[in-house]
Design a protein around this motif. Sequence first.
Motif, short mmCIF file in Angstrom:
data_model
loop_
_atom_site.label_atom_id
_atom_site.label_comp_id
_atom_site.label_asym_id
_atom_site.label_seq_id
_atom_site.Cartn_x
_atom_site.Cartn_y
_atom_site.Cartn_z
N THR A 177 0.82 -1.22 0.00
CA THR A 177 0.00 0.00 0.00
C THR A 177 0.85 1.27 0.00
N ALA A 178 2.15 1.13 0.21
CA ALA A 178 2.99 2.30 0.45
C ALA A 178 3.13 3.20 -0.78
N LEU A 179 3.35 2.62 -1.94
CA LEU A 179 3.64 3.44 -3.12
C LEU A 179 2.49 4.38 -3.46
N ASP A 180 1.28 3.88 -3.41
CA ASP A 180 0.14 4.73 -3.71
C ASP A 180 0.02 5.88 -2.71
N LYS A 181 0.28 5.57 -1.45
CA LYS A 181 0.18 6.61 -0.42
C LYS A 181 1.32 7.61 -0.53
N ILE A 182 2.51 7.13 -0.86
CA ILE A 182 3.64 8.04 -1.07
C ILE A 182 3.34 8.99 -2.22
N SER A 183 2.74 8.49 -3.27
CA SER A 183 2.45 9.32 -4.45
C SER A 183 1.48 10.44 -4.14
N ARG A 184 0.72 10.30 -3.03
CA ARG A 184 -0.25 11.32 -2.63
C ARG A 184 0.20 12.10 -1.41
N ALA A 185 1.47 11.95 -1.04
CA ALA A 185 1.96 12.54 0.21
C ALA A 185 2.32 14.01 0.09
N GLY A 186 2.54 14.48 -1.12
CA GLY A 186 2.87 15.88 -1.32
C GLY A 186 4.10 16.30 -0.52
N SER A 187 3.98 17.44 0.13
CA SER A 187 5.12 18.03 0.83
C SER A 187 5.45 17.33 2.15
N ILE A 189 6.79 14.49 2.30
CA ILE A 189 8.05 13.78 2.08
C ILE A 189 9.19 14.73 2.42
N ALA A 190 9.94 14.38 3.47
CA ALA A 190 11.03 15.24 3.92
C ALA A 190 12.35 14.87 3.28
N ILE A 191 12.55 13.59 2.99
CA ILE A 191 13.79 13.12 2.37
C ILE A 191 13.53 11.77 1.75
N TYR A 192 14.25 11.47 0.69
CA TYR A 192 14.12 10.21 -0.06
C TYR A 192 15.46 9.50 -0.02
N GLN A 193 15.46 8.26 0.50
CA GLN A 193 16.69 7.49 0.68
C GLN A 193 16.60 6.16 -0.07
N LEU A 194 17.72 5.77 -0.68
CA LEU A 194 17.79 4.53 -1.44
C LEU A 194 18.72 3.53 -0.77
N MET A 219 13.09 0.04 -7.66
CA MET A 219 13.47 1.44 -7.50
C MET A 219 12.67 2.35 -8.44
N ALA A 220 12.41 1.89 -9.65
CA ALA A 220 11.67 2.71 -10.61
C ALA A 220 10.29 3.05 -10.09
N ALA A 221 9.66 2.11 -9.40
CA ALA A 221 8.33 2.36 -8.85
C ALA A 221 8.39 3.41 -7.74
N PHE A 222 9.42 3.36 -6.93
CA PHE A 222 9.58 4.38 -5.89
C PHE A 222 9.85 5.75 -6.50
N HIS A 223 10.73 5.79 -7.51
CA HIS A 223 11.01 7.06 -8.17
C HIS A 223 9.72 7.69 -8.71
N ALA A 225 6.67 7.18 -7.67
CA ALA A 225 5.77 7.59 -6.59
C ALA A 225 6.20 8.92 -5.99
N VAL A 226 7.48 9.08 -5.70
CA VAL A 226 7.92 10.34 -5.10
C VAL A 226 7.81 11.49 -6.10
N ALA A 227 8.02 11.19 -7.38
CA ALA A 227 7.86 12.23 -8.40
C ALA A 227 6.41 12.66 -8.50
N GLN A 228 5.50 11.71 -8.45
CA GLN A 228 4.08 12.04 -8.52
C GLN A 228 3.66 12.88 -7.32
N ALA A 229 4.30 12.64 -6.18
CA ALA A 229 4.00 13.43 -4.99
C ALA A 229 4.51 14.86 -5.11
N GLY A 230 5.38 15.10 -6.08
CA GLY A 230 5.93 16.44 -6.27
C GLY A 230 7.26 16.66 -5.59
N TYR A 231 7.86 15.58 -5.07
CA TYR A 231 9.14 15.72 -4.40
C TYR A 231 10.26 15.92 -5.42
N THR A 232 11.01 16.99 -5.24
CA THR A 232 12.12 17.28 -6.16
C THR A 232 13.43 17.49 -5.40
#
Length: 264
Positions: A177-187, A189-194, A219-223, A225-232
């Motif tokens: 369930t995490a990827l879908d929720k991450i994609s909707r997390a918006g701001s 997301i404080a940091i993204y770690q691999l 990893m591509a799925a995580f990338h 998700a965080v991109a969809q959330a707007g994390y840059t």
Amino acid sequence: MSRFSFNQITAKHWGLEDLVKGLVAADVDKVALWREPVQEYGLERSAALVRDAGLEVTTLCRSGFFQAPDWFDDNRRAIDEAAALGTPVLVLVSGGLPPGSRDIAGARRHVADAIAQLVPHAAAGGVTLAIEPLHPMYAADRCVISTWDQAMAIAQQHPVGQVGVTVDTYHLWWDDTALDKISRAGSRIAIYQLADWVTPLPAGVLTGRGLPGDGCVDMAAFHAAVAQAGYTGPIEVEVMNEELWQRPGPEVLAATVASYQAVT
């Protein structure tokens, strides 16, 4: 590479001065620091070292461990350390159960209450508290916050920018369930770690992570998700691995950069 940040623990035995020189030589301009080596080198010296080298400190790892008797004072010190280093993010690992306790629900409530007590001090210092959910196998002794939902439930009690959540691929890859929720997390997301999950698991599971691409994490799925959330923001590679730690720091950095480039 403009977003790449080298997490200091990935080359655990690389001294801070040599680490900074190595990053500059490799044209890497971002680093995540850990409290223990910073304290050993000296907070003011560490801050001056990275500042003079032109390095951006993406996070300070780590604080939390709210089951400890001195959690309040230690976390306030950690916030001050993050502010002195100029990093906007302090990673929080909540800690496990208190000695002799089986009350995990109570421990989670205590984490929420503790973070609420720290928020004013962190906000005054311009530091975001980044709650990191860890894989459930660590719930007893290291982190009672095990899921994205548990971390977000605490973060959402506070304004965006004051409390966020750490996305760590190693700890969240198993949760369908995490990827879908991450994609909707918006701001939030404080940091993204691999880091990657490798099998078979080594005896020391804590130090058995793989470099990105060496294991079974998508990893591509995580990338995505965080991109969809707007994390840059920055993308840290944080790998704890005994075999990797035996290699010279420059080799570890080169391998880390290569792995990052292969999966991004």
